[in-house]
Design an enzyme around this catalytic site. Structure first.
Site, PDB file in Angstrom:
ATOM      1  CG  ASP A 165       7.355  38.699 -22.378  1.00  0.00           C
ATOM      2  OD1 ASP A 165       7.241  38.136 -23.492  1.00  0.00           O
ATOM      3  OD2 ASP A 165       8.394  38.651 -21.701  1.00  0.00           O
ATOM      4  CD1 TRP A 183      13.213  32.851 -12.667  1.00  0.00           C
ATOM      5  CD2 TRP A 183      14.557  34.289 -11.609  1.00  0.00           C
ATOM      6  NE1 TRP A 183      13.712  33.711 -13.596  1.00  0.00           N
ATOM      7  CE2 TRP A 183      14.541  34.610 -12.985  1.00  0.00           C
ATOM      8  CE3 TRP A 183      15.357  35.059 -10.745  1.00  0.00           C
ATOM      9  CZ2 TRP A 183      15.281  35.669 -13.513  1.00  0.00           C
ATOM     10  CZ3 TRP A 183      16.078  36.108 -11.269  1.00  0.00           C
ATOM     11  CH2 TRP A 183      16.037  36.403 -12.631  1.00  0.00           C
ATOM     12  NE  ARG A 184      14.528  30.363 -17.061  1.00  0.00           N
ATOM     13  CZ  ARG A 184      15.015  30.884 -18.169  1.00  0.00           C
ATOM     14  NH1 ARG A 184      16.271  30.632 -18.525  1.00  0.00           N
ATOM     15  NH2 ARG A 184      14.267  31.666 -18.911  1.00  0.00           N
ATOM     16  CG  LEU A 241      14.939  46.903  -9.321  1.00  0.00           C
ATOM     17  CD1 LEU A 241      14.009  45.826  -8.797  1.00  0.00           C
ATOM     18  CD2 LEU A 241      15.434  46.519 -10.705  1.00  0.00           C
ATOM     19  N   GLY A 242      13.450  51.359 -10.159  1.00  0.00           N
ATOM     20  CA  GLY A 242      12.446  52.181 -10.843  1.00  0.00           C
ATOM     21  C   GLY A 242      11.061  51.539 -10.825  1.00  0.00           C
ATOM     22  CE1 TYR A 280       5.188  37.009 -19.530  1.00  0.00           C
ATOM     23  CE2 TYR A 280       5.622  38.400 -17.613  1.00  0.00           C
ATOM     24  CZ  TYR A 280       6.025  37.426 -18.507  1.00  0.00           C
ATOM     25  OH  TYR A 280       7.258  36.842 -18.360  1.00  0.00           O
ATOM     26  CD  GLN A 317       8.725  48.454 -18.394  1.00  0.00           C
ATOM     27  OE1 GLN A 317       9.578  48.908 -19.138  1.00  0.00           O
ATOM     28  NE2 GLN A 317       7.473  48.309 -18.766  1.00  0.00           N
ATOM     29  CB  THR A 318      14.365  44.916 -14.327  1.00  0.00           C
ATOM     30  OG1 THR A 318      13.556  45.876 -13.661  1.00  0.00           O
ATOM     31  CG2 THR A 318      15.702  44.818 -13.630  1.00  0.00           C
ATOM     32  CD  GLU A 376       7.885  36.028 -15.052  1.00  0.00           C
ATOM     33  OE1 GLU A 376       7.820  37.067 -15.720  1.00  0.00           O
ATOM     34  OE2 GLU A 376       8.474  35.006 -15.452  1.00  0.00           O
TER      35      GLU A 376
END
Ligand code: SF4
Length: 353
Positions: free
Chosen positions: A136, A23-24, A79-80, A118, A41-42, A36
C-alpha cells in the site's frame, strides 16, 4: 544478507510495537477483508468504530450478503468512498457460490469485486499465510526510502521495481506478520512528514537515511488537478416531509440520497439561484417561503472540492414532483444513506423532530 537482517529487525520491532486492533486479535479471513476495505482512505481510530459496528450487525459473510444495499450504505455512512461498501456487499453475494467463504489464494481473491492486488495480498498473507507482499502507500514509502529509489513510485517503472523488491523482502515463514510490520512501520515511523528515523529498527541498513535524502522520497508524478464544484441544495420542506432523490448517475455518491440540486460553476448569490431555471421549475406558482440560507461550506473529496450551501424552503404543497424525486417523511430521513455533508445538515436542522 541485508534482506535477512531487515526481516529479523522488522519482525522483532513489530512484536514489541504492534498496535492492538480488533481484527488482529482474531485474523479470521472475513475480519481481515472487512478491516482492509474499511481502512482504505480511513484513519485507524475511525476504522475501529466502523469495523465493530459491521461485525455486530453482519457477523459473517452470509449475513452481509443477505442485507439490502441500503442497510450496508447506512452503516457505512460517514466513511466516504461508498463504492467500497457497494463492492463489499457485491463480493459477499459473489461468495454465495463458495458457501460464503473467502477463497484462500491471492489469485482467487483478486476475482472478488473491490479486491485489488493490495487487499488480495493482505488477506492471502494474514489469513492464509501465502507469501505475497501487500504493497500500500505506506509500504511503498518504506521501500522507496529503504532502497533509495529515484523512480516515481506511481510510474510503471517505479511500481515494477517496488513490487520486485517487496517480493524479495517478504518473510516466507511469517508473511502475514511481515506485511503488517511493513504497514505499521510506514504508518507510525516512516511517515510522510516527521519521520522518526532515529528510532527506526532498520535505520542502520536504510539508504535514504544514510544519504540524508529521506525528505526527497518517495518521488511522485503529479496527476489530475483538483476541481471545485458549487452545490446549491434546495431543501424543500412540505411540513412533515422533505423532497429527496437517490443519486443513480456515475458521479460522486452513487446510490446515496440528497436534495434537489442546482450546481453552478462558481459562487452563486441568492439572486442568481432565484433566477435559475431549476429554482423556477420547482417554485413558480407556489407559495415558497425561505426559512434559511446557509453559508457555503467546504467539503473535501479526493479530486474535488465541494462548496455546499443549503436553501431551506417551506412550501405548503407542490403540484408536480418529477418522478426521480420522492417525498420522504421527516421521521424517516435519518434512515436513508446520505453523504456526510447532508447528514450534518439534517442533524443540525431536524434532529429534534
Ligand atoms: S530509517 Fe527513516 S527513511 Fe529509512 S526506513 Fe526507517 S524511517 Fe524510513
Amino acid at each position: 544478507m541485508k534482506t535477512l537482517e531487515f526481516r529479523k529487525k522488522i519482525l522483532s520491532w513489530y512484536s514489541k510495537n504492534r498496535r492492538e486492533l480488533p481484527w488482529r486479535d482474531n485474523p479470521a479471513p472475513y475480519n481481515v477483508w472487512l478491516s482492509e476495505i474499511i481502512l482504505q482512505q480511513t484513519r485507524v481510530s475511525q476504522g475501529i468504530i466502523y469495523f465493530n459496528s459491521f461485525i455486530e450487525k453482519f457477523p459473517d459473510i452470509k449475513s452481509l450478503a443477505h442485507a439490502n444495499e441500503q442497510e450496508v450504505l447506512k452503516l457505512w455512512q460517514g466513511l466516504g468512498y461508498y463504492s467500497r461498501a457497494r463492492n463489499l456487499h457485491a463480493a459477499a453475494k459473489q461468495l454465495s457460490a463458495n458457501n460464503y467463504q473467502l477463497p484462500s489464494s491471492y489469485k482467487s481473491l483478486l476475482k472478488l469485486k473491490g479486491v485489488g492486488p493490495y487487499t488480495a495480498a493482505a488477506i492471502a498473507s494474514i489469513a492464509f499465510k501465502e507469501p505475497v507482499a501487500a504493497v500500500d502507500g505506506n509500504v511503498m514509502r518504506v521501500i522507496s526510502r529503504f532502497y533509495g529509489i529515484n523512480d516515481p513510485v506511481n510510474s510503471t517503472k517505479g511500481k515494477k521495481l517496488i513490487d520486485m523488491l517487496s517480493g524479495e523482502l517478504i518473510d516466507t515463514e511469517n508473511p502475514g506478520d511481515f506485511n503488517q510490520a511493513m504497514m505499521e512501520l510506514g504508518a507510525t515511523v516512516c511517515t510522510p512528514k516527521n519521520y522518526k528515523c532515529p528510532i527506526c529498527p532498520v535505520n542502520s541498513l536504510c539508504i535514504a537515511f544514510s544519504a540524508n535524502i529521506v525528505h526527497e522520497l518517495p518521488k511522485k508524478i503529479k496527476r489530475k488537478k483538483t476541481i471545485t464544484r458549487y452545490f446549491n441544495y434546495l431543501v424543500i420542506d412540505l411540513g412533515n416531509s422533505l423532497i429527496m432523490k437517490k443519486r443513480y448517475n456515475n458521479d460522486i455518491w452513487k446510490n446515496l440520497y440528497d436534495f434537489p440540486l442546482i450546481e453552478t460553476s462558481a459562487y452563486a448569490d441568492e439572486t442568481a439561484i432565484f433566477n435559475n431555471p431549476i429554482w423556477k421549475s420547482w417554485f413558480s406558482g407556489s407559495q415558497a417561503t425561505i426559512l434559511n440560507v446557509t453559508d457555503y461550506k467546504k467539503h473535501l473529496l479526493t479530486h474535488q472540492v465541494l462548496m455546499v450551501r443549503f436553501y431551506h424552503i417551506s412550501v405548503p404543497q407542490l403540484k408536480n414532483i418529477p418522478p426521480e424525486f420522492h417525498k420522504t417523511d421527516k421521521i424517516d430521513i435519518f434512515d436513508l444513506p446520505v453523504p456526510k455533508i447532508i447528514e450534518c445538515f439534517l442533524s443540525e436542522s431536524f434532529s429534534k423532530i
